[in-house]
Design a protein around this motif. Structure first.
Motif, PDB file in Angstrom:
ATOM      1  N   ASN A 125       0.735  -1.482  -0.027  1.00 15.41           N
ATOM      2  CA  ASN A 125       0.302   0.396  -0.098  1.00 15.41           C
ATOM      3  C   ASN A 125       1.114   1.641  -0.130  1.00 15.41           C
ATOM      4  OD1 ASN A 125      -2.524  -1.665   0.662  1.00 15.41           O
ATOM      5  ND2 ASN A 125      -2.354  -1.530   2.323  1.00 15.41           N
ATOM      6  N   VAL A 126       2.032   0.989   0.435  1.00 12.59           N
ATOM      7  CA  VAL A 126       2.906   1.626  -0.190  1.00 12.59           C
ATOM      8  C   VAL A 126       4.422   1.416  -0.610  1.00 12.59           C
ATOM      9  CG1 VAL A 126       2.550   2.841   2.822  1.00 12.59           C
ATOM     10  CG2 VAL A 126       4.356   1.438   2.323  1.00 12.59           C
ATOM     11  N   ALA A 127       4.919   3.120  -0.564  1.00 13.58           N
ATOM     12  CA  ALA A 127       6.412   2.721  -1.672  1.00 13.58           C
ATOM     13  C   ALA A 127       7.448   2.527  -0.421  1.00 13.58           C
ATOM     14  CB  ALA A 127       6.967   4.235  -2.136  1.00 13.58           C
ATOM     15  N   PRO A 128       7.924   0.829  -0.640  1.00  9.73           N
ATOM     16  CA  PRO A 128       8.795   1.323  -0.179  1.00  9.73           C
ATOM     17  C   PRO A 128      10.156   1.242  -1.094  1.00  9.73           C
ATOM     18  CG  PRO A 128       8.622  -1.331  -1.292  1.00  9.73           C
ATOM     19  CD  PRO A 128       7.249  -0.202  -1.542  1.00  9.73           C
ATOM     20  N   ASN A 129      11.899   0.909   0.202  1.00  8.15           N
ATOM     21  CA  ASN A 129      12.590   1.207  -0.597  1.00  8.15           C
ATOM     22  C   ASN A 129      13.221  -0.329  -1.557  1.00  8.15           C
ATOM     23  OD1 ASN A 129      12.909   1.539   2.059  1.00  8.15           O
ATOM     24  ND2 ASN A 129      15.111   2.245   1.341  1.00  8.15           N
TER      25      ASN A 129
END
Length: 149
Positions: free
Chosen positions: A65-69
């Motif tokens: 749901n979010v942008a990881p590395n």
């Protein structure tokens, strides 16, 4: 005579397995793991029924749901039977020289890593499936989720 009966029974059982494996609905699976802050990472796999020509379309993904590395989709196909597996129509890194083991990594704000294409098993394949591992580094942690079909 008894050997013929055993062979006939085995052939009949394998025929029923094949009839069930080529049913009308697609096969799919997913698995989820969680980071320390509760954000999920999910591995997904879908494959259409393998037709008489032993080929089917597939898609696999690693999503958040979010942008990881970074986020990686690692998909490895397997078969039950004899022969080999081939994959076409997908752009990915081949792992270890094995054309049935693919990997794709996205970074720079991507929330997912996606692959799709066509997979084929050679004559003698009774079942064609895959293991998908979604992995990511996010929030100072590394996590993996897995799906198996």
């Amino acid at each position: 005579m008894k050997v013929r009966s055993i062979v006939a029974t085995t052939v009949a059982a394998l025929s029923l397995m094949l009839a069930g494996a080529t049913g009308a609905s697609a096969t799919s699976a997913s698995g989820t793991a969680y980071f320390d802050n509760g954000q999920p990472i999910t591995a997904n796999f879908w494959i259409q029924p393998i037709a008489d020509n032993a080929c089917g379309n597939f898609s696999s993904s690693a999503v958040m749901n979010v942008a990881p590395n970074y986020i990686t989709n690692d998909t490895k196909f397997y078969q039950v039977g004899v022969g080999s597996v081939t994959v076409a129509g997908v752009t990915a890194s081949v792992v270890g020289g094995d054309p049935a083991h693919l990997q794709w990594t996205n970074s720079g704000g991507a929330r997912g890593s996606y692959m799709s294409g066509r997979v084929c098993g050679t004559f003698g394949t009774f079942y064609l499936g895959a293991d998908v591992t979604a992995s990511a580094f996010y929030y100072g942690n590394y996590r993996q989720a897995a799906a198996h079909v």
